[in-house]
Scaffold this motif. Structure first.
Motif, PDB file in Angstrom:
ATOM      1  N   GLN A 137     -72.627  -8.965  -4.545  1.00  0.00           N
ATOM      2  CA  GLN A 137     -71.281  -8.672  -4.730  1.00  0.00           C
ATOM      3  C   GLN A 137     -70.633  -9.709  -3.919  1.00  0.00           C
ATOM      4  O   GLN A 137     -71.177 -10.152  -2.839  1.00  0.00           O
ATOM      5  CB  GLN A 137     -71.014  -7.348  -3.999  1.00  0.00           C
ATOM      6  CG  GLN A 137     -69.552  -6.982  -4.145  1.00  0.00           C
ATOM      7  CD  GLN A 137     -69.524  -5.469  -3.773  1.00  0.00           C
ATOM      8  OE1 GLN A 137     -70.128  -4.725  -4.402  1.00  0.00           O
ATOM      9  NE2 GLN A 137     -68.589  -5.172  -2.772  1.00  0.00           N
ATOM     10  N   SER A 139     -66.750 -11.260  -2.913  1.00  0.00           N
ATOM     11  CA  SER A 139     -65.480 -10.949  -2.644  1.00  0.00           C
ATOM     12  C   SER A 139     -64.677 -12.121  -1.994  1.00  0.00           C
ATOM     13  O   SER A 139     -64.827 -12.591  -1.025  1.00  0.00           O
ATOM     14  CB  SER A 139     -65.244  -9.766  -1.814  1.00  0.00           C
ATOM     15  OG  SER A 139     -64.020  -9.198  -1.815  1.00  0.00           O
ATOM     16  N   THR A 144     -63.272  -8.797  -6.282  1.00  0.00           N
ATOM     17  CA  THR A 144     -64.816  -8.449  -6.262  1.00  0.00           C
ATOM     18  C   THR A 144     -65.511  -8.647  -7.290  1.00  0.00           C
ATOM     19  O   THR A 144     -65.223  -8.146  -8.323  1.00  0.00           O
ATOM     20  CB  THR A 144     -64.856  -7.188  -5.527  1.00  0.00           C
ATOM     21  OG1 THR A 144     -64.366  -6.899  -4.333  1.00  0.00           O
ATOM     22  CG2 THR A 144     -66.405  -6.786  -5.478  1.00  0.00           C
TER      23      THR A 144
END
Length: 158
Positions: A137, A139, A144
């Protein structure tokens, strides 16, 4: 393995522009059937599907990892990346990662005509065994991006 192409498929390969669909199949329960194109498709009865099963479209083809067969004793491992998945899908990939362990994976292709009509059934080119799933992930504050990666080894990968 010998593959016989129809006259239409041979003409499509000889043309200036080839329209190729990439197919992915993983033998989980239920079976995961995907193709790198837009919309769902029923490619017909083939080596893996005794019925005209539906393959779900993943959208536009951006990248397919290089696939190699055993050469001079070296076998490849490939990693399939799916980017832009939802938070729910990312969480499911984490909690159900064990479901893919040791499952058969097949990668194939199918030729399409100038009108994007399918010319034959998928030709399965590569087989492997799924090892593990990872998640990432990233961001940058406002956006995101979630990525799921599936590692797959060939028969000779240790």
């Amino acid at each position: 393995m010998s593959v016989t192409l129809s006259d239409d498929e041979i003409l499509a390969l000889e043309s200036d522009t080839q329209r190729i669909g990439i197919f992915f199949r993983m033998a989980t329960t239920p079976v995961i059937r995907l193709w790198l194109g837009i919309g769902d498709i029923k490619p017909g009865i083939n080596a893996y599907d005794a019925a005209n099963e539906t393959y779900s479209g993943l959208g536009q083809l951006i990248d397919v990892p290089a696939i190699q067969q055993l050469i001079n004793g070296v076998a490849d491992r490939v990693t399939f990346h799916v980017s832009g998945v939802s938070a729910d899908t990312s969480a499911m990939a984490s909690t159900e990662a064990s479901v893919v362990k040791a499952k058969a994976v097949a990668l194939g292709m199918c030729l399409f005509g100038a009108d994007w009509q399918q010319l034959g059934v998928p030709i399965w080119l590569w087989r492997g065994t799924a090892d593990y799933v990872t998640r990432q992930q990233q961001s940058d504050g406002a956006i995101t991006t979630r990525v799921i990666e599936l590692s797959v080894g060939s028969l000779f990968t240790s």
